[in-house]
Scaffold this active site. Structure first.
Site, mmCIF file in Angstrom:
data_model
loop_
_atom_site.group_PDB
_atom_site.id
_atom_site.type_symbol
_atom_site.label_atom_id
_atom_site.label_comp_id
_atom_site.label_asym_id
_atom_site.label_seq_id
_atom_site.Cartn_x
_atom_site.Cartn_y
_atom_site.Cartn_z
ATOM 1 N N THR A 39 0.699 -1.174 -0.043
ATOM 2 C CA THR A 39 -0.066 0.077 -0.011
ATOM 3 C C THR A 39 0.934 1.360 -0.155
ATOM 4 O OG1 THR A 39 -1.947 -1.118 1.314
ATOM 5 C CG2 THR A 39 -1.666 1.207 1.405
ATOM 6 N N GLN A 112 -4.098 -7.172 -6.463
ATOM 7 C CA GLN A 112 -4.687 -7.739 -5.397
ATOM 8 C C GLN A 112 -6.158 -7.244 -5.110
ATOM 9 O OE1 GLN A 112 -3.222 -6.662 -1.317
ATOM 10 N NE2 GLN A 112 -3.009 -9.161 -0.930
ATOM 11 N N HIS A 188 -7.306 -11.141 -1.583
ATOM 12 C CA HIS A 188 -6.806 -10.733 -0.247
ATOM 13 C C HIS A 188 -7.539 -11.230 0.710
ATOM 14 C CE1 HIS A 188 -4.448 -9.028 2.642
ATOM 15 N NE2 HIS A 188 -4.398 -7.365 2.073
ATOM 16 N N ASN A 191 -4.501 -10.229 6.687
ATOM 17 C CA ASN A 191 -4.267 -9.178 7.331
ATOM 18 C C ASN A 191 -5.543 -8.528 7.983
ATOM 19 O OD1 ASN A 191 -1.518 -9.556 6.890
ATOM 20 N ND2 ASN A 191 -1.525 -8.282 5.061
ATOM 21 N N TYR A 193 -8.425 -8.169 7.116
ATOM 22 C CA TYR A 193 -9.517 -7.746 6.195
ATOM 23 C C TYR A 193 -10.682 -8.530 6.137
ATOM 24 C CZ TYR A 193 -5.633 -4.112 5.752
ATOM 25 O OH TYR A 193 -4.807 -3.086 5.933
ATOM 26 N N ARG A 240 -4.311 -14.608 -1.151
ATOM 27 C CA ARG A 240 -3.225 -14.256 0.141
ATOM 28 C C ARG A 240 -3.692 -14.813 1.418
ATOM 29 N NH1 ARG A 240 0.695 -8.961 1.876
ATOM 30 N NH2 ARG A 240 2.520 -10.068 1.693
ATOM 31 N N ASN A 248 -4.300 -5.967 12.262
ATOM 32 C CA ASN A 248 -5.614 -5.592 12.527
ATOM 33 C C ASN A 248 -6.676 -6.182 13.324
ATOM 34 O OD1 ASN A 248 -5.706 -3.178 10.830
ATOM 35 N ND2 ASN A 248 -5.659 -4.651 8.815
HETATM 36 C C1 PHB Z 1 -2.032 -1.079 4.864
HETATM 37 O O1 PHB Z 1 -2.364 -0.343 4.124
HETATM 38 O O2 PHB Z 1 -1.254 -0.750 5.960
HETATM 39 C C2 PHB Z 1 -1.999 -2.490 4.602
HETATM 40 C C3 PHB Z 1 -2.803 -2.837 3.430
HETATM 41 C C4 PHB Z 1 -2.845 -4.210 3.174
HETATM 42 C C5 PHB Z 1 -2.437 -5.180 3.714
HETATM 43 C C6 PHB Z 1 -1.549 -4.686 4.899
HETATM 44 C C7 PHB Z 1 -1.551 -3.581 5.317
HETATM 45 O O3 PHB Z 1 -2.382 -6.518 3.431
#
Ligand code: PHB
Length: 370
Positions: A39, A112, A188, A191, A193, A240, A248
């Site tokens: 990012t 992604q 994705h 992380n 999300y 992923r 997060n």
């Molecule tokens: C971020 O923007 O910090 C970010 C985005 C996507 C990810 C991990 C971190 O998978």
């Protein structure tokens, strides 16, 4: 007939498997070095990729495979300021410039596909409403908005009858990515999300077909991957995962069983690759987890990520723990990373102050070897 030498001359370091071509599903790649999705918050009006993005990615086209930064599939999927999307004609046109530049430089690039779920803020949501999530549980996490660094908003739970439209958004976004010239897409599911929020029992308290059992919590992942694979071809789809990362504010009581089943379901779809973050995202690797048990359940390409250098990447491939290795921060600071690794050349240092947002500085101006 001349005698063959008894022992082959030692191969130069430059031709270890890390630097050899292979295939990732339908995508031929020139080496096993992958640029991880990163990012950079430089999208311009309408969340269109920056005109500089074509230069930035083309500079890094020496990677066997580039994974473009996380890109929202729909307006509700956005969680940070100035991240690009793949849901409008302007965004598709912007990405087309990127894929053309990468292909002209001899590279391959996938996009992604991102929906942040609860890692968002009302100020980033259409109509200023709450973001969506599996359950109405706020994450203890921050995001970056026009007002700066703020706590994420409390989400509302997606209704069961909204899930088909969510999956359709992934499918359309995948088709848009192919229309923009990408070689494939990466779903994705890492992380913390949206899809990861459904996977883990800390964030998913649903009592319908998408919550409760491991079978139910892996359902959204499997249905999204299946829809995307049906749209663009399974051999152009990756996923992923970050099985033990708490990034997060996600957690699960049984990550081993959960992610073994997730990978089995992905294997059944015949997708091109799984891309796994080993340990905490961008952090410690030494958390207890059997990644080999995941790899043994998957027949496609296995991409690993998290703090690798040349030696550890070569060791992972030699031990058959990975087919390819993804590098993140090293690629930001070293556009010619593949060459630098092959030549054991010194690496540029990362400028942390220019990671998120800004202009060409720290984006397209890192120097390459002479
Ligand atoms: C971020 O923007 O910090 C970010 C985005 C996507 C990810 C991990 C971190 O998978």
């Amino acid at each position: 007939m001349s005698a063959l030498p008894a022992v082959a001359a030692a191969e130069p370091q430059s031709v270890t498997a890390l630097f050899q071509p292979t295939r990732v599903g339908a995508i031929p790649v020139t080496n096993r070095i992958v640029m991880a999705p990163l990012t950079r918050n430089r999208a311009v009006g309408g969340n269109v990729p920056s005109p500089l993005a074509a230069t930035y990615y083309a500079q890094r086209a020496g990677a066997g495979l580039l994974i473009a930064e996380a890109t929202q599939i729909c307006p509700e999927g956005q969680g940070y300021i100035a991240t690009p999307g793949i849901h409008s004609p302007q965004q598709i046109a912007g990405w087309k410039s990127v894929t053309q530049a990468v292909h002209a430089a001899g590279g391959r690039i996938v996009l992604q596909l991102w929906h942040v779920g609860r890692i968002s803020h009302t100020s980033l949501q259409p109509g200023g409403v709450a973001p969506v999530a599996p359950s109405a549980i706020a994450a203890r996490a921050k995001t970056f908005t026009a007002e700066g660094f703020v706590d994420v908003s409390t989400p509302r739970a997606l209704r069961l009858d909204e899930i088909p439209a969510l999956i359709e958004n992934y499918r359309i976004a995948a088709l848009n990515a192919i229309a923009a010239g990408f070689d494939g897409v990466e779903v994705h599911a890492a992380n913390g999300y949206l899809i990861d929020q459904f996977l883990r029992d800390g964030s998913n308290h649903r009592e319908d077909a998408y919550g409760g059992s491991i079978e139910n919590r892996t359902r959204l992942l499997a249905e999204v991957a299946a829809a995307v694979a049906a749209a663009v071809g399974a051999d152009r789809v990756g996923v992923r995962l970050s099985p033990v990362s708490s990034f997060n504010d996600v957690a699960d009581r049984q990550p081993q069983a959960l992610f073994e089943r997730a990978v089995e379901r992905l294997d059944a779809l015949g997708i091109a690759y799984v891309h796994v973050i080993e340990g905490e995202t961008g952090g410690r690797r030494d958390l207890p987890f059997d990644f080999g048990a995941l790899r043994r359940r998957f027949r496609g390409s296995w991409i690993v990520n998290n703090g690798y250098d040349r030696r550890s990447a070569e060791a992972a491939i030699a031990a058959d723990d990975a087919d390819l290795v993804a590098f993140g921060r090293l690629f930001i600071a070293n556009p010619d990373l593949v060459r630098r690794l092959r030549e054991d050349a010194p690496l540029n240092a990362l400028d942390a102050g220019t990671l998120y947002g800004g202009d060409a500085h720290g984006y397209t101006d890192y120097p390459v070897l002479g």
